[in-house]
Each structure stands twice: as structure tokens, then as C-alpha cells.
Design a protein around this motif. Structure first.
Motif, PDB file in Angstrom:
ATOM      1  N   SER A  89       0.848  -1.189   0.000  1.00 39.62           N
ATOM      2  CA  SER A  89       0.000   0.000   0.000  1.00 39.62           C
ATOM      3  C   SER A  89       0.885   1.240   0.000  1.00 39.62           C
ATOM      4  N   ALA A  90       0.339   2.326  -0.493  1.00 45.33           N
ATOM      5  CA  ALA A  90       1.087   3.582  -0.534  1.00 45.33           C
ATOM      6  C   ALA A  90       0.120   4.737  -0.325  1.00 45.33           C
ATOM      7  N   LYS A  91       0.649   5.770   0.298  1.00 44.09           N
ATOM      8  CA  LYS A  91      -0.132   6.977   0.563  1.00 44.09           C
ATOM      9  C   LYS A  91       0.725   8.162   0.146  1.00 44.09           C
ATOM     10  N   GLY A  92       0.156   9.083  -0.604  1.00 44.27           N
ATOM     11  CA  GLY A  92       0.899  10.255  -1.055  1.00 44.27           C
ATOM     12  C   GLY A  92       0.292  11.531  -0.537  1.00 44.27           C
ATOM     13  N   GLU A  93       1.160  12.498  -0.284  1.00 43.40           N
ATOM     14  CA  GLU A  93       0.672  13.814   0.152  1.00 43.40           C
ATOM     15  C   GLU A  93       1.694  14.886  -0.188  1.00 43.40           C
ATOM     16  N   LEU A  94       1.180  16.086  -0.362  1.00 47.96           N
ATOM     17  CA  LEU A  94       2.030  17.242  -0.597  1.00 47.96           C
ATOM     18  C   LEU A  94       2.455  17.766   0.762  1.00 47.96           C
ATOM     19  N   SER A  95       3.770  17.888   0.956  1.00 48.33           N
ATOM     20  CA  SER A  95       4.300  18.309   2.248  1.00 48.33           C
ATOM     21  C   SER A  95       5.342  19.398   2.024  1.00 48.33           C
ATOM     22  N   ASN A  96       5.032  20.617   2.449  1.00 49.08           N
ATOM     23  CA  ASN A  96       5.931  21.755   2.248  1.00 49.08           C
ATOM     24  C   ASN A  96       6.261  21.896   0.772  1.00 49.08           C
ATOM     25  N   ASP A  97       7.513  21.734   0.402  1.00 47.90           N
ATOM     26  CA  ASP A  97       7.921  21.927  -0.988  1.00 47.90           C
ATOM     27  C   ASP A  97       8.226  20.615  -1.698  1.00 47.90           C
ATOM     28  N   ARG A  98       7.685  19.511  -1.186  1.00 48.27           N
ATOM     29  CA  ARG A  98       7.955  18.215  -1.821  1.00 48.27           C
ATOM     30  C   ARG A  98       6.709  17.344  -1.766  1.00 48.27           C
ATOM     31  N   ASN A  99       6.761  16.288  -2.543  1.00 47.19           N
ATOM     32  CA  ASN A  99       5.696  15.290  -2.578  1.00 47.19           C
ATOM     33  C   ASN A  99       6.191  14.070  -1.832  1.00 47.19           C
ATOM     34  N   ASP A 100       5.468  13.666  -0.830  1.00 51.26           N
ATOM     35  CA  ASP A 100       5.877  12.526  -0.005  1.00 51.26           C
ATOM     36  C   ASP A 100       5.018  11.313  -0.320  1.00 51.26           C
ATOM     37  N   VAL A 101       5.672  10.151  -0.330  1.00 47.66           N
ATOM     38  CA  VAL A 101       4.974   8.885  -0.509  1.00 47.66           C
ATOM     39  C   VAL A 101       5.435   7.938   0.582  1.00 47.66           C
ATOM     40  N   GLN A 102       4.475   7.351   1.249  1.00 46.62           N
ATOM     41  CA  GLN A 102       4.752   6.348   2.283  1.00 46.62           C
ATOM     42  C   GLN A 102       4.329   5.003   1.709  1.00 46.62           C
ATOM     43  N   LEU A 103       5.307   4.146   1.421  1.00 45.56           N
ATOM     44  CA  LEU A 103       5.076   2.840   0.812  1.00 45.56           C
ATOM     45  C   LEU A 103       5.306   1.755   1.850  1.00 45.56           C
ATOM     46  N   THR A 104       4.316   0.897   2.047  1.00 45.80           N
ATOM     47  CA  THR A 104       4.444  -0.235   2.965  1.00 45.80           C
ATOM     48  C   THR A 104       4.363  -1.513   2.148  1.00 45.80           C
ATOM     49  N   THR A 105       5.421  -2.329   2.255  1.00 49.44           N
ATOM     50  CA  THR A 105       5.505  -3.548   1.459  1.00 49.44           C
ATOM     51  C   THR A 105       6.462  -4.550   2.101  1.00 49.44           C
ATOM     52  N   SER A 106       6.298  -5.798   1.724  1.00 46.85           N
ATOM     53  CA  SER A 106       7.233  -6.831   2.168  1.00 46.85           C
ATOM     54  C   SER A 106       8.371  -7.015   1.161  1.00 46.85           C
ATOM     55  N   LEU A 107       8.301  -6.302   0.047  1.00 48.51           N
ATOM     56  CA  LEU A 107       9.347  -6.430  -0.972  1.00 48.51           C
ATOM     57  C   LEU A 107      10.664  -5.815  -0.495  1.00 48.51           C
ATOM     58  N   PRO A 108      11.783  -6.424  -0.865  1.00 46.52           N
ATOM     59  CA  PRO A 108      13.080  -5.870  -0.475  1.00 46.52           C
ATOM     60  C   PRO A 108      13.408  -4.593  -1.257  1.00 46.52           C
ATOM     61  N   MET A 109      14.321  -3.818  -0.723  1.00 45.04           N
ATOM     62  CA  MET A 109      14.669  -2.534  -1.321  1.00 45.04           C
ATOM     63  C   MET A 109      15.134  -2.684  -2.769  1.00 45.04           C
ATOM     64  N   ARG A 110      15.818  -3.753  -3.111  1.00 40.63           N
ATOM     65  CA  ARG A 110      16.303  -3.889  -4.496  1.00 40.63           C
ATOM     66  C   ARG A 110      15.145  -3.959  -5.491  1.00 40.63           C
ATOM     67  N   ILE A 111      14.031  -4.555  -5.095  1.00 36.92           N
ATOM     68  CA  ILE A 111      12.856  -4.624  -5.959  1.00 36.92           C
ATOM     69  C   ILE A 111      12.157  -3.265  -5.995  1.00 36.92           C
ATOM     70  N   VAL A 112      11.991  -2.665  -4.827  1.00 35.99           N
ATOM     71  CA  VAL A 112      11.364  -1.343  -4.737  1.00 35.99           C
ATOM     72  C   VAL A 112      12.150  -0.347  -5.594  1.00 35.99           C
ATOM     73  N   LYS A 113      13.447  -0.344  -5.445  1.00 28.99           N
ATOM     74  CA  LYS A 113      14.301   0.584  -6.189  1.00 28.99           C
ATOM     75  C   LYS A 113      14.165   0.365  -7.695  1.00 28.99           C
ATOM     76  N   HIS A 114      14.176  -0.872  -8.134  1.00 28.50           N
ATOM     77  CA  HIS A 114      14.051  -1.173  -9.563  1.00 28.50           C
ATOM     78  C   HIS A 114      12.739  -0.634 -10.117  1.00 28.50           C
ATOM     79  N   ARG A 115      11.645  -0.877  -9.424  1.00 28.17           N
ATOM     80  CA  ARG A 115      10.334  -0.422  -9.908  1.00 28.17           C
ATOM     81  C   ARG A 115      10.206   1.099  -9.866  1.00 28.17           C
ATOM     82  N   LEU A 116      10.730   1.715  -8.805  1.00 28.89           N
ATOM     83  CA  LEU A 116      10.697   3.180  -8.732  1.00 28.89           C
ATOM     84  C   LEU A 116      11.496   3.792  -9.870  1.00 28.89           C
ATOM     85  N   ASN A 117      12.662   3.217 -10.168  1.00 31.18           N
ATOM     86  CA  ASN A 117      13.485   3.746 -11.246  1.00 31.18           C
ATOM     87  C   ASN A 117      12.788   3.604 -12.598  1.00 31.18           C
TER      88      ASN A 117
END
Length: 111
Positions: free
Chosen positions: A70-98
Motif C-alpha cells: 500500500s502507498a499513501k501520497g501527500e504534498l508536504s511543504n515543498d515536496r511530494n511525499d509517498v509512504q510505501l508499505t511492502t514486504s518487498l526488499p529494497m532492491r525490488i522497490v528501487k528497480h520499480r521506482l526507477n
């Protein structure tokens, strides 16, 4: 489960290197929805894999998914924040984000 706290400074630059795989939205809510879908489904991975010179040689472990991500996004000050909760390891998260948003994201924290 791990929660990744991500931020994107400039949404106009939140584009992956391949327009056919890249994020095409506006705002942190749409970004969060697309990120969550990229973790829950192997659709983005399969589209990326099909574009590789030898798709059969792609490490199948890169296609692992987390149906409860699951993920939740919000505008915070001068940036866009996303809170992602997952069991996937960082290498998978990083690949998909890229694939989705290139290098325009920053990992701020994990829990």
C-alpha cells in the motif's frame, strides 16, 4: 513489512527513462497509487522484461510481487511525499521506482 518514506521534489521530473513504462500523472496521490500497483502486480516488470534484448535471461526474482502493498501520497511543504508499505526488499522497490520515476525520488527513512 517495511515502510519506505520517499519524497519527490519536482513532480515534473518524475519520469522514468522509458516513456512507455514511466509515470504519467500529476500529484502525490496518483504517484502513490501507481507505486502501490507496481508493487502489487507484475505488470510493470513484465512490460520492462519484454523490452530487454533477451527477456528469457532476465532474473525472474525481479518480478516478485506483494499483493498487500500500500502507498499513501501527500504534498508536504515543498515536496511530494509517498509512504510505501511492502514486504518487498529494497532492491525490488528501487528497480520499480526507477522504471516509474527515474532518479527523481529520494529515500528519507525506513521502518
Amino acid at each position: 513489512m517495511t515502510t519506505y518514506y520517499l519524497s519527490v521534489q519536482d513532480m515534473s521530473k518524475a519520469k522514468g527513462p522509458d516513456p512507455e513504462l514511466s509515470f504519467e500523472g500529476i500529484g502525490p496521490e496518483k504517484l502513490a497509487a501507481d507505486i502501490a500497483e507496481a508493487m502489487r502486480s507484475d505488470s510493470l516488470f513484465q512490460r520492462w522484461r519484454a523490452k530487454q534484448p533477451d527477456p528469457d535471461e532476465v532474473d525472474p526474482s525481479l518480478g516478485v510481487t506483494d499483493a498487500s502493498a500500500s502507498a499513501k501520497g501527500e504534498l508536504s511543504n515543498d515536496r511530494n511525499d509517498v509512504q510505501l508499505t511492502t514486504s518487498l526488499p529494497m532492491r525490488i522497490v528501487k528497480h520499480r521506482l526507477n522504471l516509474l520515476i527515474g532518479s527523481s525520488w529520494q529515500l528519507r527513512d525506513t521502518r
